[in-house]
Design a protein around this motif. Structure first.
Motif, mmCIF file in Angstrom:
data_model
loop_
_atom_site.group_PDB
_atom_site.id
_atom_site.type_symbol
_atom_site.label_atom_id
_atom_site.label_comp_id
_atom_site.label_asym_id
_atom_site.label_seq_id
_atom_site.Cartn_x
_atom_site.Cartn_y
_atom_site.Cartn_z
ATOM 1 N N VAL A 160 13.495 -26.308 44.227
ATOM 2 C CA VAL A 160 13.617 -24.849 44.289
ATOM 3 C C VAL A 160 14.576 -24.447 45.403
ATOM 4 O O VAL A 160 15.420 -23.560 45.226
ATOM 5 N N VAL A 161 14.447 -25.097 46.572
ATOM 6 C CA VAL A 161 15.350 -24.793 47.694
ATOM 7 C C VAL A 161 16.795 -25.058 47.295
ATOM 8 O O VAL A 161 17.687 -24.235 47.526
ATOM 9 N N ALA A 162 17.042 -26.226 46.670
ATOM 10 C CA ALA A 162 18.407 -26.583 46.265
ATOM 11 C C ALA A 162 18.959 -25.578 45.261
ATOM 12 O O ALA A 162 20.113 -25.134 45.370
ATOM 13 N N LEU A 163 18.146 -25.189 44.280
ATOM 14 C CA LEU A 163 18.609 -24.249 43.261
ATOM 15 C C LEU A 163 18.826 -22.852 43.841
ATOM 16 O O LEU A 163 19.760 -22.149 43.442
ATOM 17 N N LEU A 164 17.968 -22.458 44.786
ATOM 18 C CA LEU A 164 18.122 -21.145 45.408
ATOM 19 C C LEU A 164 19.407 -21.084 46.234
ATOM 20 O O LEU A 164 20.151 -20.096 46.174
ATOM 21 N N VAL A 165 19.656 -22.147 47.006
ATOM 22 C CA VAL A 165 20.898 -22.192 47.794
ATOM 23 C C VAL A 165 22.103 -22.154 46.865
ATOM 24 O O VAL A 165 23.084 -21.452 47.120
ATOM 25 N N ASP A 166 22.031 -22.896 45.760
ATOM 26 C CA ASP A 166 23.135 -22.885 44.810
ATOM 27 C C ASP A 166 23.292 -21.510 44.166
ATOM 28 O O ASP A 166 24.403 -21.041 43.920
ATOM 29 N N ARG A 167 22.159 -20.850 43.897
ATOM 30 C CA ARG A 167 22.194 -19.519 43.285
ATOM 31 C C ARG A 167 22.914 -18.522 44.191
ATOM 32 O O ARG A 167 23.641 -17.639 43.720
ATOM 33 N N LEU A 168 22.696 -18.690 45.486
ATOM 34 C CA LEU A 168 23.358 -17.827 46.461
ATOM 35 C C LEU A 168 24.705 -18.405 46.895
ATOM 36 O O LEU A 168 25.294 -17.946 47.866
ATOM 37 N N GLY A 169 25.135 -19.432 46.149
ATOM 38 C CA GLY A 169 26.316 -20.180 46.552
ATOM 39 C C GLY A 169 27.567 -19.362 46.765
ATOM 40 O O GLY A 169 28.312 -19.586 47.716
ATOM 41 N N TRP A 171 27.953 -16.337 47.735
ATOM 42 C CA TRP A 171 27.901 -15.646 49.027
ATOM 43 C C TRP A 171 27.914 -16.646 50.178
ATOM 44 O O TRP A 171 28.627 -16.478 51.160
ATOM 45 N N LEU A 172 27.134 -17.731 50.022
ATOM 46 C CA LEU A 172 27.039 -18.713 51.096
ATOM 47 C C LEU A 172 28.344 -19.466 51.308
ATOM 48 O O LEU A 172 28.587 -19.997 52.390
ATOM 49 N N ARG A 173 29.183 -19.534 50.268
ATOM 50 C CA ARG A 173 30.424 -20.279 50.388
ATOM 51 C C ARG A 173 31.593 -19.427 50.873
ATOM 52 O O ARG A 173 32.716 -19.921 50.948
ATOM 53 N N ARG A 174 31.352 -18.165 51.169
ATOM 54 C CA ARG A 174 32.403 -17.377 51.810
ATOM 55 C C ARG A 174 32.741 -18.029 53.138
ATOM 56 O O ARG A 174 31.839 -18.454 53.868
ATOM 57 N N PRO A 175 34.020 -18.123 53.470
ATOM 58 C CA PRO A 175 34.415 -18.888 54.666
ATOM 59 C C PRO A 175 33.616 -18.564 55.921
ATOM 60 O O PRO A 175 33.120 -19.468 56.600
ATOM 61 N N ARG A 176 33.451 -17.276 56.229
ATOM 62 C CA ARG A 176 32.747 -16.922 57.460
ATOM 63 C C ARG A 176 31.268 -17.296 57.375
ATOM 64 O O ARG A 176 30.698 -17.864 58.317
ATOM 65 N N VAL A 177 30.646 -17.000 56.228
ATOM 66 C CA VAL A 177 29.231 -17.325 56.050
ATOM 67 C C VAL A 177 29.038 -18.837 56.039
ATOM 68 O O VAL A 177 28.109 -19.368 56.656
ATOM 69 N N ALA A 178 29.944 -19.545 55.335
ATOM 70 C CA ALA A 178 29.839 -21.000 55.244
ATOM 71 C C ALA A 178 29.924 -21.646 56.619
ATOM 72 O O ALA A 178 29.173 -22.570 56.931
ATOM 73 N N ARG A 179 30.837 -21.140 57.448
ATOM 74 C CA ARG A 179 30.949 -21.704 58.796
ATOM 75 C C ARG A 179 29.660 -21.487 59.585
ATOM 76 O O ARG A 179 29.193 -22.378 60.285
ATOM 77 N N GLY A 180 29.096 -20.280 59.441
ATOM 78 C CA GLY A 180 27.861 -19.987 60.165
ATOM 79 C C GLY A 180 26.694 -20.835 59.687
ATOM 80 O O GLY A 180 25.957 -21.405 60.500
ATOM 81 N N VAL A 181 26.536 -20.945 58.352
ATOM 82 C CA VAL A 181 25.434 -21.730 57.802
ATOM 83 C C VAL A 181 25.593 -23.207 58.152
ATOM 84 O O VAL A 181 24.621 -23.888 58.510
ATOM 85 N N THR A 182 26.827 -23.713 58.070
ATOM 86 C CA THR A 182 27.069 -25.112 58.407
ATOM 87 C C THR A 182 26.762 -25.380 59.865
ATOM 88 O O THR A 182 26.161 -26.401 60.217
ATOM 89 N N ALA A 183 27.164 -24.446 60.742
ATOM 90 C CA ALA A 183 26.891 -24.614 62.173
ATOM 91 C C ALA A 183 25.389 -24.603 62.446
ATOM 92 O O ALA A 183 24.880 -25.429 63.212
#
Length: 208
Positions: A160-169, A171-183
């Motif tokens: 469920v966690v994996a699918l939810l993250v992918d569902r929000l992918g 938004w989460l993969r926007r460069p600024r958001v992605a950098r923040g989430v990765t950090a």
């Protein structure tokens, strides 16, 4: 399903859903792709099966009774999780990936090793499972059933966690958001790895 099994399922859900290294490494891989996140979740399930086997044959009781062995596994597991955290922090500006995904061997291995090398999971099995074995009931089949329930709960939760993250992918993969989430993910893995190492290091310092 008897009342104890229902209660144990609830306890298992609470334990599994607690944020930790497993949760963080699934998020880390799900940001790459749905396939990577699901593979990582399956790896965690496979790692839990190792702890099930240990619990069933009683080795986890030995693990809890031999501090040196427990600390050695803590060091190995802590170093690996710390390595994942540092690797993530070193690449905060790298592209997150695409939803089609790539090879699944690495995320599967990361999920498996992160869970299998965490001795606290074995200790959790030893400390929690006996409380839900009715007096007079055969210990082995009941323990095996309880352990497999926990594995099933974990598989469902992390999928469920994996699918939810992918569902929000998107938004989460926007460069600024992605950098923040990765950090944040890298920092969390680093903290969890350091926490696993802190116990044996304190024990070593006390022994000196």
């Amino acid at each position: 399903m008897d009342a104890q099994l229902i209660a144990f399922t609830g306890v298992s859900a609470g334990l599994v859903a607690m944020p930790g290294a497993d949760f963080t490494v699934v998020v880390r891989n799900a940001l790459v792709s749905r396939r990577a996140g699901i593979a990582c979740a399956l790896g965690i399930g496979a790692g839990l099966l190792v702890h099930v086997a240990l619990a069933v044959v009683g080795i986890t009781a030995v693990l809890a009774a031999v501090p040196a062995l427990f600390r050695a596994l803590q060091v190995v597991g802590g170093v690996y999780v710390l390595y994942l955290g540092v690797q993530t922090l070193r690449q905060p500006h790298s592209p997150v990936g695409n939803p089609q995904g790539g090879p699944t061997a690495r995320p599967l291995r990361q999920g498996f090793v992160t869970n299998a090398l965490n001795p606290k999971v074995s200790v959790t099995f030893v400390s929690v499972l006996p409380q839900f074995v009715p007096a007079g009931a055969p210990a082995l089949p009941r323990t095996l059933l309880l352990a497999l329930i926990m594995v099933a709960v974990a598989l469902v939760w992390f999928q469920v966690v994996a699918l939810l993250v992918d569902r929000l992918g998107r938004w989460l993969r926007r460069p600024r958001v992605a950098r923040g989430v990765t950090a944040v993910t890298g920092a969390a893995l680093t903290v969890f790895g350091s926490a696993l190492l802190a116990g044996p290091l304190r024990a070593l310092l006390r022994a000196l």
